[in-house]
Enzyme design. Structure first.
Site, short mmCIF file in Angstrom:
data_model
loop_
_atom_site.label_atom_id
_atom_site.label_comp_id
_atom_site.label_asym_id
_atom_site.label_seq_id
_atom_site.Cartn_x
_atom_site.Cartn_y
_atom_site.Cartn_z
N ARG A 110 0.82 -1.10 -0.08
CA ARG A 110 -0.12 -0.11 -0.08
C ARG A 110 0.91 1.15 -0.06
NH1 ARG A 110 -2.42 -3.32 3.42
NH2 ARG A 110 -4.28 -4.35 2.41
N LYS A 132 3.98 12.01 -10.64
CA LYS A 132 3.15 11.12 -11.52
C LYS A 132 3.86 9.97 -12.08
CE LYS A 132 0.27 14.39 -14.19
NZ LYS A 132 0.14 14.85 -15.70
N GLU A 174 12.63 19.52 -23.35
CA GLU A 174 12.17 19.81 -22.15
C GLU A 174 12.63 21.14 -21.47
OE1 GLU A 174 9.23 18.27 -21.70
OE2 GLU A 174 9.25 16.16 -22.43
N LYS A 216 9.75 23.07 -12.74
CA LYS A 216 8.73 22.15 -12.75
C LYS A 216 8.15 21.90 -11.25
CE LYS A 216 7.05 17.82 -13.76
NZ LYS A 216 6.66 16.50 -14.71
N GLU A 226 -3.53 18.98 -11.41
CA GLU A 226 -3.76 19.52 -12.62
C GLU A 226 -5.29 19.85 -12.76
OE1 GLU A 226 -1.87 16.78 -15.26
OE2 GLU A 226 -2.59 17.72 -17.07
N ARG A 231 -0.78 23.28 -14.36
CA ARG A 231 0.06 22.05 -14.67
C ARG A 231 -0.06 21.94 -16.20
NH1 ARG A 231 1.47 16.90 -11.03
NH2 ARG A 231 2.91 15.95 -12.28
N ASN A 235 2.52 21.14 -20.65
CA ASN A 235 2.31 20.12 -22.03
C ASN A 235 2.27 21.05 -23.22
OD1 ASN A 235 1.83 17.60 -21.17
ND2 ASN A 235 -0.35 17.91 -20.94
N HIS A 238 3.01 19.57 -26.63
CA HIS A 238 2.74 18.14 -26.42
C HIS A 238 1.83 17.64 -27.29
CE1 HIS A 238 6.11 18.31 -23.78
NE2 HIS A 238 5.88 17.00 -23.17
N HIS A 242 2.17 14.39 -29.47
CA HIS A 242 1.48 13.22 -29.14
C HIS A 242 0.97 12.45 -30.48
CE1 HIS A 242 1.06 14.31 -24.58
NE2 HIS A 242 2.05 13.54 -24.79
N HIS A 255 10.34 10.80 -27.55
CA HIS A 255 9.45 11.78 -27.02
C HIS A 255 9.97 13.41 -27.02
CE1 HIS A 255 6.43 13.69 -24.48
NE2 HIS A 255 7.49 14.32 -23.85
N1 LIG Z 1 6.39 10.73 -15.03
C1 LIG Z 1 6.62 11.71 -15.56
O1 LIG Z 1 6.05 12.92 -15.13
C2 LIG Z 1 7.02 11.78 -16.86
C3 LIG Z 1 7.54 12.85 -17.82
C4 LIG Z 1 8.11 12.68 -19.04
C5 LIG Z 1 8.37 11.36 -19.44
N2 LIG Z 1 8.01 10.17 -18.43
C6 LIG Z 1 8.22 8.80 -19.17
O2 LIG Z 1 9.72 8.86 -19.13
C7 LIG Z 1 10.01 7.62 -20.15
C8 LIG Z 1 11.41 8.12 -21.01
O3 LIG Z 1 12.34 8.56 -20.13
P1 LIG Z 1 13.79 8.66 -20.77
O4 LIG Z 1 13.86 9.52 -21.89
O5 LIG Z 1 14.59 9.11 -19.45
O6 LIG Z 1 13.98 7.13 -21.34
P2 LIG Z 1 14.84 5.83 -20.74
O7 LIG Z 1 14.59 5.86 -19.31
O8 LIG Z 1 14.32 4.88 -21.75
O9 LIG Z 1 16.44 6.12 -21.02
C9 LIG Z 1 16.92 6.28 -22.14
C10 LIG Z 1 18.00 5.41 -22.43
O10 LIG Z 1 19.25 6.03 -21.71
C11 LIG Z 1 19.77 5.16 -20.92
N3 LIG Z 1 20.66 5.69 -19.95
C12 LIG Z 1 19.92 6.28 -18.69
N4 LIG Z 1 20.97 7.11 -17.93
C13 LIG Z 1 22.09 7.08 -18.83
C14 LIG Z 1 23.25 7.62 -18.50
N5 LIG Z 1 23.42 8.46 -17.66
N6 LIG Z 1 24.29 7.41 -19.70
C15 LIG Z 1 24.01 6.59 -20.74
N7 LIG Z 1 22.72 5.84 -20.75
C16 LIG Z 1 21.82 6.27 -20.04
C17 LIG Z 1 18.93 3.98 -20.36
O11 LIG Z 1 19.18 2.78 -19.96
C18 LIG Z 1 17.91 4.04 -21.98
O12 LIG Z 1 18.47 3.13 -22.54
C19 LIG Z 1 8.82 7.47 -20.69
O13 LIG Z 1 8.34 5.87 -20.53
C20 LIG Z 1 7.73 8.59 -20.52
O14 LIG Z 1 6.53 8.20 -20.47
C21 LIG Z 1 7.39 10.41 -17.40
ZN LIG Z 2 7.31 15.80 -22.36
#
Ligand SMILES: NC(=O)c1ccc[n+]([C@@H]2O[C@H](COP(=O)([O-])OP(=O)(O)OC[C@H]3O[C@@H](n4cnc5c(N)ncnc54)[C@H](O)[C@@H]3O)[C@@H](O)[C@H]2O)c1
Ligand SMILES: [Zn+2]
Length: 359
Positions: A110, A132, A174, A216, A226, A231, A235, A238, A242, A255
């Site tokens: 939980r 989130k 971003e 942020k 939101e 908030r 976007n 975005h 999307h 992304h």
């Molecule tokens: N929760 C939120 O508010 C929010 C906001 C934006 C995006 N997201 C989510 O985030 C995800 C994308 O995150 P991301 O872009 O970080 O991608 P990711 O986590 O897939 O990382 C990208 C790649 O970089 C590698 N990596 C990580 N750190 C590294 C480093 N320091 N050196 C070398 N390689 C490294 C990872 O292993 C991976 O292969 C998506 O699933 C998206 O939906 C969430």
């Molecule tokens: Zn984004």
């Protein structure tokens, strides 16, 4: 709100920071295969030296790790290791690890506390902040999740030195977004130091990360669930992104790449509605023209899709909810707002057409 620490190094202060936040020294450390390889030894040695008890979990470095199947497997690992409510979870990685770790922490027993240790530029400036957390469903991304605020966000910008260039630029979209939506002075800083930031040079990259994270966190604090529209300004670009991402099946473009293109469309739309001047439009476009996306492949893909198809894809995303898209626009550089009325398809298509011409 979570405390956000930006410091190099950060892993040598884990004990002190955990104690300050009443977090126990029993932690589940979640990595993906890459972050385990790159940072695992340093972090686990630091935990050992600082008297922590820990369980280590590693998931494949890909988006599909954000799945119920992976979460279910990890719950099993935690039960077998006798992890209970007195533990917490430390997520070391990009947005995939942060979202999956957050989802598990929000649901296991939980809810146990989560500490985010982001290692991509996107995670440091966006996904690790704001609470989130989600996994994907085969029918859509990020549909199953929680609001689960991290107790602490620990950012060491030196971790970015190993990040592939493509991921740096994706995160940079971003960073630029924060300048556009909330802070003209920061936008000026980005204009001046863009090359230093993407080259991961200090103090520029640390400053950009610190400022983005704080913008942020500020916005999230004022409108956590939101409700006020504030908030939603996160976007910016975005809605277009999307639609574009979906057409690329979420696989062929990152992304952030879609967001950079989406911001070009949103700038043109803001200009069409006379919310920004021609000079402001040109200035915004000049910043976005600095993005190097794999020899122009992203731009080519964008140009090849008819504007109507992009709009259709944007609409299909939201149809189920309210049949209308809401656009985040700028009213001057450094200030975003959620446009209150629906917009005619024609004007949106014109904005996309203009964006294609200057991509
Ligand atoms: N929760 C939120 O508010 C929010 C906001 C934006 C995006 N997201 C989510 O985030 C995800 C994308 O995150 P991301 O872009 O970080 O991608 P990711 O986590 O897939 O990382 C990208 C790649 O970089 C590698 N990596 C990580 N750190 C590294 C480093 N320091 N050196 C070398 N390689 C490294 C990872 O292993 C991976 O292969 C998506 O699933 C998206 O939906 C969430
Ligand atoms: Zn984004």
């Amino acid at each position: 709100m979570s405390e956000i620490i930006v410091s190099t190094p950060v892993h040598n202060r884990l004990e002190q920071l955990f104690l300050k936040h009443n977090l126990s020294k029993k932690t589940v450390v979640l990595f993906d295969e890459n972050t385990k390889e790159l940072f695992g030894r340093d972090i686990l040695t630091a935990l050992k030296n600082q008297g922590f008890t820990f369980v280590e979990l590693v998931v494949p470095a890909r988006e599909t790790s954000k799945s119920f199947r992976t979460a279910y497997r990890l719950y099993g690992n935690l039960i077998e290791a006798d992890v209970d409510r007195s533990w917490n979870l430390l997520a070391v990685g990009g947005g995939v690890v942060g979202d999956l770790g957050g989802y598990i922490a929000a649901s296991y027993y939980r809810g146990i506390p989560i500490v985010q240790l982001p290692t991509t530029l996107l995670a440091m400036t966006d996904s690790s902040i704001g609470g989130k957390v989600a996994i994907n469903h085969p029918l859509g991304k990020n549909l199953i999740g929680f609001f689960h605020m991290p107790e602490l966000v620990l950012i060491d910008p030196s971790y970015l030195k190993s990040l592939p260039e493509r991921e740096v630029y994706a995160g940079m979209a971003e960073v630029v977004k924060y300048g556009f939506i909330a802070d003209m002075e920061f936008l000026r800083y980005i204009e001046k130091h863009f090359d230093d930031i993407v080259a991961i040079k200090d103090p520029y990259v640390s400053e950009a990360v610190r400022k983005s994270a704080s913008i942020k966190a500020d916005i999230v604090e004022q409108d956590f669930k939101e409700q006020s529209g504030l908030r939603a300004t996160l976007n910016f670009g975005h809605t277009f992104a999307h639609g574009f991402e979906k057409l690329a099946d979420y696989r062929h473009i990152r992304h952030g790449e879609a967001v950079a293109v989406g911001m070009i469309c949103a700038l043109h739309l803001s200009r069409k509605l006379e919310k920004i001047s021609q000079d402001e439009l040109q200035r915004g476009l000049a910043i976005l023209s600095k993005f190097k996306f794999r020899r122009g492949l992203v731009q080519k893909r964008f140009k090849d899709i008819p504007a109507e198809t992009i709009l259709e894809s944007m609409l299909s995303d939201k149809k189920k909810v309210d049949k209308q898209l809401r656009y985040v626009l700028l009213e001057g550089l450094g200030k975003a707002y959620l446009h209150p009325e629906p917009l005619d398809d024609g004007i949106v298509i014109e904005a996309i057409e203009k964006a294609k011409k200057c991509c």
